[in-house]
Write a protein that holds these residues in place. Structure first.
Motif, mmCIF file in Angstrom:
data_model
loop_
_atom_site.group_PDB
_atom_site.id
_atom_site.type_symbol
_atom_site.label_atom_id
_atom_site.label_comp_id
_atom_site.label_asym_id
_atom_site.label_seq_id
_atom_site.Cartn_x
_atom_site.Cartn_y
_atom_site.Cartn_z
ATOM 1 N N ARG A 64 2.140 -5.808 -7.314
ATOM 2 C CA ARG A 64 2.746 -6.867 -8.107
ATOM 3 C C ARG A 64 2.116 -8.159 -7.630
ATOM 4 O O ARG A 64 1.121 -8.173 -6.954
ATOM 5 C CB ARG A 64 4.271 -6.831 -7.878
ATOM 6 N N ASN A 117 7.163 -4.256 5.251
ATOM 7 C CA ASN A 117 6.961 -3.981 3.827
ATOM 8 C C ASN A 117 8.332 -3.958 3.172
ATOM 9 O O ASN A 117 9.362 -3.866 3.847
ATOM 10 C CB ASN A 117 6.245 -2.637 3.616
ATOM 11 N N ASP A 169 10.494 0.093 -0.410
ATOM 12 C CA ASP A 169 10.297 0.485 -1.818
ATOM 13 C C ASP A 169 11.023 1.778 -2.209
ATOM 14 O O ASP A 169 11.252 2.015 -3.385
ATOM 15 C CB ASP A 169 8.800 0.681 -2.097
ATOM 16 N N ASN A 205 5.302 -8.729 -2.554
ATOM 17 C CA ASN A 205 5.231 -8.871 -1.099
ATOM 18 C C ASN A 205 4.864 -10.287 -0.652
ATOM 19 O O ASN A 205 5.030 -10.623 0.514
ATOM 20 C CB ASN A 205 4.239 -7.861 -0.506
ATOM 21 N N GLY A 234 0.796 -1.229 0.000
ATOM 22 C CA GLY A 234 0.000 0.000 0.000
ATOM 23 C C GLY A 234 0.820 1.267 0.000
ATOM 24 O O GLY A 234 0.269 2.358 -0.150
ATOM 25 N N ALA A 235 2.164 1.126 0.156
ATOM 26 C CA ALA A 235 2.985 2.337 0.239
ATOM 27 C C ALA A 235 2.850 3.185 -1.025
ATOM 28 O O ALA A 235 2.558 4.392 -0.957
ATOM 29 C CB ALA A 235 4.441 1.956 0.475
ATOM 30 N N ALA A 236 3.058 2.549 -2.168
ATOM 31 C CA ALA A 236 3.055 3.317 -3.426
ATOM 32 C C ALA A 236 1.700 3.974 -3.653
ATOM 33 O O ALA A 236 1.610 5.160 -4.011
ATOM 34 C CB ALA A 236 3.417 2.396 -4.585
HETATM 35 N N1 GLU Z 1 5.665 -3.025 -1.545
HETATM 36 C C1 GLU Z 1 4.676 -2.500 -2.439
HETATM 37 C C2 GLU Z 1 3.853 -1.396 -1.759
HETATM 38 O O1 GLU Z 1 3.753 -1.369 -0.555
HETATM 39 C C3 GLU Z 1 3.734 -3.570 -2.961
HETATM 40 C C4 GLU Z 1 4.389 -4.770 -3.566
HETATM 41 C C5 GLU Z 1 3.352 -5.812 -4.024
HETATM 42 O O2 GLU Z 1 2.339 -5.387 -4.619
HETATM 43 O O3 GLU Z 1 3.512 -6.999 -3.796
HETATM 44 O O4 GLU Z 1 3.289 -0.560 -2.402
#
Ligand code: GLU
Length: 256
Positions: free
Chosen positions: A210, A133, A136, A148, A50-52
């Motif tokens: 992803r 997480n 990223d 993830n 959810g970070a992005a």
């Molecule tokens: N680490 C990415 C995020 O927090 C997501 C990776 C994934 O979708 O598996 O946005």
């Protein structure tokens, strides 16, 4: 066997709506369930994406043309936003949480790996919920996890978890389109069973984030082969984590 610690991975598709906005009620329901398990002396490590998307929610469009740099910037802004949500939700339940970001290199044997073990063990021993997480903002190319799901599996192995629960936006692996009433949910898969032909059928939508069903299947099988029973289940279903721990027949379970 007594369940003492579990890893729960929640994907972007679970915690966002179709307009790519964070769904606060879902975060709250996750934290509520973690508090129920905490009361039963079961510690959860939450692997949350959810970070992005949380970064994009506030920054919107940018002038950055390079997609990797854009992802780094979104994540750099979004990760503390996600943590602020979680921090205040856990606080509401009288609990504490901490952040553990990692790149793939941190899992290599050696001092990095030991540092991570020490951090997780320290948090867990203090009753603090670790929220993991991928880092990223800095993880690119060689140091990136495939997704993830891979990170969650590595964490499960690292802390010797009793269960791994991968929450997605489908109820598990199906023999056909999950919306088709002739399709059946596959309730249990052993890690050497050939079910790959069902992957395409089980995919509802693969939006942000992803991963995807093929990756989940691969990760679930390999985690189960390390004697960590693994579930793929629907993160939007109420009480899903607690129900799995209570052995209700939910999702698809992967065993050795
Ligand atoms: N680490 C990415 C995020 O927090 C997501 C990776 C994934 O979708 O598996 O946005």
């Amino acid at each position: 066997m007594d369940i003492k610690r579990i890893v729960v991975k929640v994907g972007t598709n679970v915690i966002t709506n179709k307009d790519n906005r964070i769904l606060h009620p879902i975060l709250k329901e996750l934290v509520r369930q973690i508090s129920v398990l905490y009361e039963r002396d079961i510690m959860v490590v939450l692997v949350s994406s959810g970070a992005a998307i949380a970064g994009r929610e506030v920054i919107g469009d940018t002038n950055i043309t390079d997609a990797s740099t854009r992802r780094q910037v979104y994540s750099s802004v979004g990760q503390p936003r996600m943590m602020r949500h979680y921090y205040s939700l856990f606080h509401d339940y009288g609990m504490r949480c901490g952040q553990v970001l990692a790149t793939k290199r941190d899992f290599d044997i050696g001092v990095h790996r030991q540092n991570m073990i020490n951090c997780y063990e320290g948090l867990l021993s203090e009753g603090i919920i670790p929220i993991a997480n991928e880092d990223d903002a800095v993880s690119l190319t060689m140091s990136m996890f495939s997704d993830n799901d891979e990170l969650a599996s590595l964490v499960a192995e690292l802390i010797d978890a009793d269960r791994l629960i991968i929450l997605s936006d489908t109820d598990g692996l199906y023999t056909g389109d999950p919306d088709d009433e002739d399709s059946e949910r596959i309730t249990e898969v052993s890690c050497n069973q050939d079910v790959e032909q069902y992957v395409q059928a089980s995919i509802k939508k693969e939006g942000e984030g992803r991963g995807g069903m093929a990756s989940k299947l691969k990760i679930a099988k390999s985690t189960a082969s390390k004697e960590i029973p693994t579930y793929i289940a629907n993160g939007k279903r109420q009480n899903v984590i607690v129900d799995i721990i209570d052995n209700k027949e939910i999702g698809t379970k992967f065993i050795l």
